[in-house]
Write an enzyme that holds these catalytic residues in place. Structure first.
Site: not given
Length: 486
Positions: A123, A128, A244
């Site tokens: 998290s 997000k 990413c």
């Protein structure tokens, strides 16, 4: 100056689609990212925020895949992270590409999330997580997990700032979820730890020491994580896997490994129609492989799958944990607490969640957490509402900020708001009858608690939230403030 390792360029060329140019990729990697933000709809409507900030000279360009996301242009003197509006939690500074995974998980608005139980497996820092909480309108349950000890504190701070109240925080290696919370979640986001190849526009040195030999070790962890996520997912549930990074081994190959392991129970969902133009980044499997030059953003990868059949456990069900320190609040305390929050802040606690007590602390738990109690240890559940005093209660900043109606605060102007966030008391122009604990607000959004003493508002902002540096969100106001300083 961006540092692109030649070995990286040689390696990534094998994964780049034929219709994309390596020269253009290198050119975009050298460009700074456009600043982007996401409006926090838990605290303000997107339309109201745009209107408010347009008046201060902000310019907005919509992010195509996020209704509340925008690339912003502001005066160079405006430091986004130090504005009052950012500290209030009205927006989150979030790279546009990172808004994609929650959108992929829920392509359409969630009409009613009260029955949903979600897991965000990795998290921190919380972009997000808080995006999902806003999409759920603080309903249902969102379990937010973070393995890194140093990042858990950052996660909690951002969750608190954004007013997310439907969360339960955990601190585990996410590979445990498939064992301890087998088939417990309606939807799961796994934004996996990765090599970070897509972040070079934010961190020019991200690829300076890139080493291909490290990819397999990272991918091995990712394969374990996606298996754990799949086991924790209910049949019929949705899983979004994202990174990413750009190489195929950490992206497509991890998803294909899951398909090879669980066969027909895994169904890939095409994201080619997720938003207008998404097909530019779509792979043959229907994943989105976002290269920096496609949308002028960070590099990102997003895949979505559905668990269309139950799968067997791969381990024995763990024994239920004991000694849970919370108990349901007693009837007398419940009535007193509800009356206090209603009278002082206009907050109706009934129907908000489950009221619980631990010693002299009162908490509000998300409604769906009960089936998970005893299966896994939580670091924090829901909101701490108040501490019991000999007479009355001491309310908690984060609870009142998350639950209070926007219209209840004592309005402050910008100068007073800045003083408040710097931990200072606010003098009143005329003496009034003391009113006890109250909320103060700026532009219709809450700042925090004060004690109304009649001649001043005594600052009750928690010390860890006091800021040394705050700037105006208006370029003109910043210039005036700077002129007044010596």
């Amino acid at each position: 100056m961006v540092q692109l390792n030649q070995n990286f360029i040689n390696s990534i060329a094998k994964d780049m689609p034929d219709h994309l140019s390596m020269d253009e990729f290198i050119s975009y990697c050298a460009k700074p990212l456009r600043p982007s933000i996401r409006v926090n709809t838990l605290k303000i409507t997107t339309a109201d925020f745009i209107t408010m900030m347009n008046a201060k000279g902000w310019q907005f360009e919509p992010v195509p895949w996020c209704e509340d996301g925008f690339w912003v242009k502001v005066d160079d003197s405006v430091q986004l992270g130090n504005t009052v509006e950012h500290i209030q939690g009205l927006f989150y500074i979030q790279e546009a590409s990172s808004m994609l995974p929650p959108k992929a998980l829920f392509p359409e608005p969630i009409e009613d999330a009260t029955s949903l139980t979600l897991l965000d497996m990795a998290s921190a820092p919380g972009s997000k997580t808080t995006q999902l909480a806003a999409m759920m309108n603080n309903q249902g349950l969102l379990v937010a997990n973070e393995y890194s000890s140093s990042r858990v504190k950052v996660l909690h701070a951002n969750v608190q700032r954004m007013g997310a109240s439907n969360l339960a925080l955990t601190h585990f290696d996410a590979r445990v979820f498939g064992k301890y919370l087998f088939e417990s979640f309606d939807a799961i986001l796994l934004d996996a730890p990765c090599g970070g190849e897509g972040t070079v526009r934010k961190d020019p040195d991200a690829l300076k020491h890139w080493d291909e030999s490290e990819i397999e070790a990272i991918a091995s962890v990712q394969r374990d994580l996606i298996e754990s996520a799949f086991l924790a997912l209910k049949p019929g549930g949705s899983l979004v896997y994202s990174t990413c990074t750009l190489n195929r081994r950490e992206n497509q190959d991890v998803c294909l490994h899951l398909k090879a392991t669980y066969g027909d129970a895994v169904q890939f969902e095409s994201l080619a129609g997720l938003f207008p133009g998404a097909e530019k980044a779509s792979t043959s499997e229907g994943f989105l492989h976002v290269w920096p030059q496609i949308f002028d953003s960070e590099g990102f990868f997003i895949a979505k799958l559905t668990k269309i059949a139950a799968v067997p456990r791969n381990s024995e069900e763990p024994r239920k944990q004991k000694n849970f320190p919370f108990t349901p609040i007693d009837k007398k305390s419940r009535q007193a607490l509800c009356d206090y929050f209603d009278t002082s802040f206009g907050i109706k606690l009934d129907g908000q969640g489950i009221l619980m007590q631990r010693d002299d602390e009162f908490w509000l738990f998300p409604t769906n957490v009960d089936p998970l109690i005893g299966k896994i240890r939580f670091q924090r559940i829901g909101l701490k509402l108040a501490d019991a005093l000999k007479k009355g209660f001491k309310p908690r900043h984060e609870a009142v900020m998350a639950l209070a109606d926007r219209l209840r605060g004592i309005p402050l102007d910008e100068a007073q708001a800045i003083q408040y966030l710097m931990g200072r008391d606010i003098a009143l122009t005329s003496k009034e009858k003391p009113q006890g604990e109250r909320l103060v607000s700026y532009q219709g959004a809450h700042l925090g608690l004060v004690k109304h003493l009649g001649n001043k508002l005594k600052n009750s902002l928690p010390r860890d939230l006091v800021r040394d540096k705050i700037c105006s969100s208006s370029a003109m106001a910043v210039d005036q403030q700077a002129t007044g300083e010596d």
